[in-house]
Design a protein around this motif. Structure first.
Motif, short mmCIF file in Angstrom:
data_model
loop_
_atom_site.label_atom_id
_atom_site.label_comp_id
_atom_site.label_asym_id
_atom_site.label_seq_id
_atom_site.Cartn_x
_atom_site.Cartn_y
_atom_site.Cartn_z
N TYR A 38 10.78 5.88 1.52
CA TYR A 38 10.07 4.98 2.44
C TYR A 38 11.10 4.22 3.26
N TYR A 39 11.11 4.47 4.56
CA TYR A 39 12.06 3.85 5.48
C TYR A 39 11.31 2.90 6.40
N ARG A 40 11.56 1.60 6.27
CA ARG A 40 10.95 0.63 7.18
C ARG A 40 11.60 0.69 8.55
N LEU A 41 12.84 1.12 8.60
CA LEU A 41 13.61 1.15 9.85
C LEU A 41 13.63 -0.23 10.49
N GLY A 42 13.91 -1.23 9.67
CA GLY A 42 13.92 -2.60 10.15
C GLY A 42 15.25 -3.30 10.01
N GLU A 43 16.31 -2.54 9.84
CA GLU A 43 17.62 -3.15 9.68
C GLU A 43 18.02 -3.90 10.95
N ALA A 44 18.73 -5.01 10.77
CA ALA A 44 19.18 -5.82 11.90
C ALA A 44 20.52 -5.33 12.43
N SER A 45 21.24 -4.57 11.63
CA SER A 45 22.54 -4.05 12.05
C SER A 45 22.99 -3.01 11.02
N GLY A 46 24.09 -2.36 11.32
CA GLY A 46 24.67 -1.42 10.37
C GLY A 46 24.25 0.01 10.62
N ALA A 47 24.87 0.92 9.92
CA ALA A 47 24.63 2.34 10.12
C ALA A 47 23.68 2.94 9.10
N THR A 48 23.21 2.14 8.12
CA THR A 48 22.39 2.68 7.04
C THR A 48 20.91 2.38 7.24
N ALA A 49 20.09 3.43 7.17
CA ALA A 49 18.63 3.30 7.15
C ALA A 49 18.24 3.28 5.67
N THR A 50 17.86 2.12 5.18
CA THR A 50 17.64 1.94 3.75
C THR A 50 16.32 2.56 3.30
N ASP A 51 16.40 3.35 2.23
CA ASP A 51 15.22 3.92 1.59
C ASP A 51 14.73 2.90 0.57
N GLU A 52 13.56 2.32 0.80
CA GLU A 52 13.06 1.28 -0.10
C GLU A 52 12.67 1.82 -1.47
N MET A 53 12.60 3.14 -1.62
CA MET A 53 12.33 3.74 -2.91
C MET A 53 13.63 3.99 -3.68
N GLY A 54 14.76 3.82 -2.99
CA GLY A 54 16.07 3.94 -3.63
C GLY A 54 16.55 5.35 -3.89
N SER A 55 15.90 6.34 -3.29
CA SER A 55 16.30 7.71 -3.60
C SER A 55 17.31 8.30 -2.62
N SER A 56 17.21 7.96 -1.34
CA SER A 56 18.10 8.62 -0.37
C SER A 56 18.19 7.82 0.93
N ASN A 57 19.22 7.00 1.06
CA ASN A 57 19.41 6.26 2.30
C ASN A 57 19.76 7.22 3.43
N GLY A 58 19.44 6.81 4.65
CA GLY A 58 19.75 7.60 5.82
C GLY A 58 20.84 6.95 6.64
N ALA A 59 21.19 7.56 7.76
CA ALA A 59 22.23 7.04 8.64
C ALA A 59 21.72 7.02 10.07
N THR A 100 0.83 -1.20 0.00
CA THR A 100 0.00 0.00 0.00
C THR A 100 0.87 1.25 0.00
N ILE A 101 1.91 1.26 0.81
CA ILE A 101 2.81 2.41 0.88
C ILE A 101 3.53 2.59 -0.45
N ILE A 102 4.11 1.52 -0.97
CA ILE A 102 4.87 1.58 -2.22
C ILE A 102 3.97 2.03 -3.38
N ALA A 103 2.73 1.55 -3.41
CA ALA A 103 1.79 1.90 -4.48
C ALA A 103 1.47 3.39 -4.51
N ASP A 104 1.63 4.05 -3.36
CA ASP A 104 1.37 5.48 -3.28
C ASP A 104 2.53 6.30 -3.84
N ASN A 105 3.61 5.63 -4.22
CA ASN A 105 4.79 6.23 -4.83
C ASN A 105 5.38 7.38 -4.00
N PRO A 106 5.74 7.09 -2.75
CA PRO A 106 6.33 8.16 -1.93
C PRO A 106 7.73 8.52 -2.43
N VAL A 107 8.20 9.68 -2.06
CA VAL A 107 9.55 10.10 -2.43
C VAL A 107 10.56 9.19 -1.74
#
Length: 87
Positions: A30-51, A21-28
């Motif tokens: 989308y961060y699930r904030l579900g990483e198990a480790s690491g310093a990167t907050a992955t943007d599932e839309m591929g536009s801008s990862n966070g830290a 539902t979130i992806i279908a809305d085509n957000p700029v």
């Protein structure tokens, strides 16, 4: 004044339905904030990862019922727990 109280509980949506539902809305972004480790907050839309900052706990129980995807937790003692650079 009328007050309503419902004893109905909403059905738990499948986690994949929520994500879809979130992806279908085509957000700029989308961060699930579900990483198990690491310093990167992955943007599932591929536009801008966070830290993630220093006060991050990984692999905690997520908010969605029935979702096996874990979450991160922020202690709140740091001024920056997660950051994304936007240009």
């Amino acid at each position: 004044m009328l007050r309503w109280k419902s004893s109905l509980k909403p059905a738990a949506a499948a986690a994949t339905d929520y994500r879809s539902t979130i992806i279908a809305d085509n957000p700029v972004a989308y961060y699930r904030l579900g990483e198990a480790s690491g310093a990167t907050a992955t943007d599932e839309m591929g536009s801008s990862n966070g830290a993630y900052g220093n006060d991050t706990t990984y692999s905690v129980t997520g908010a969605l019922t029935g979702d096996s995807n874990t979450s991160v937790s922020f202690a709140g003692s740091s001024t920056t727990n997660a950051a994304v650079q936007v240009s």
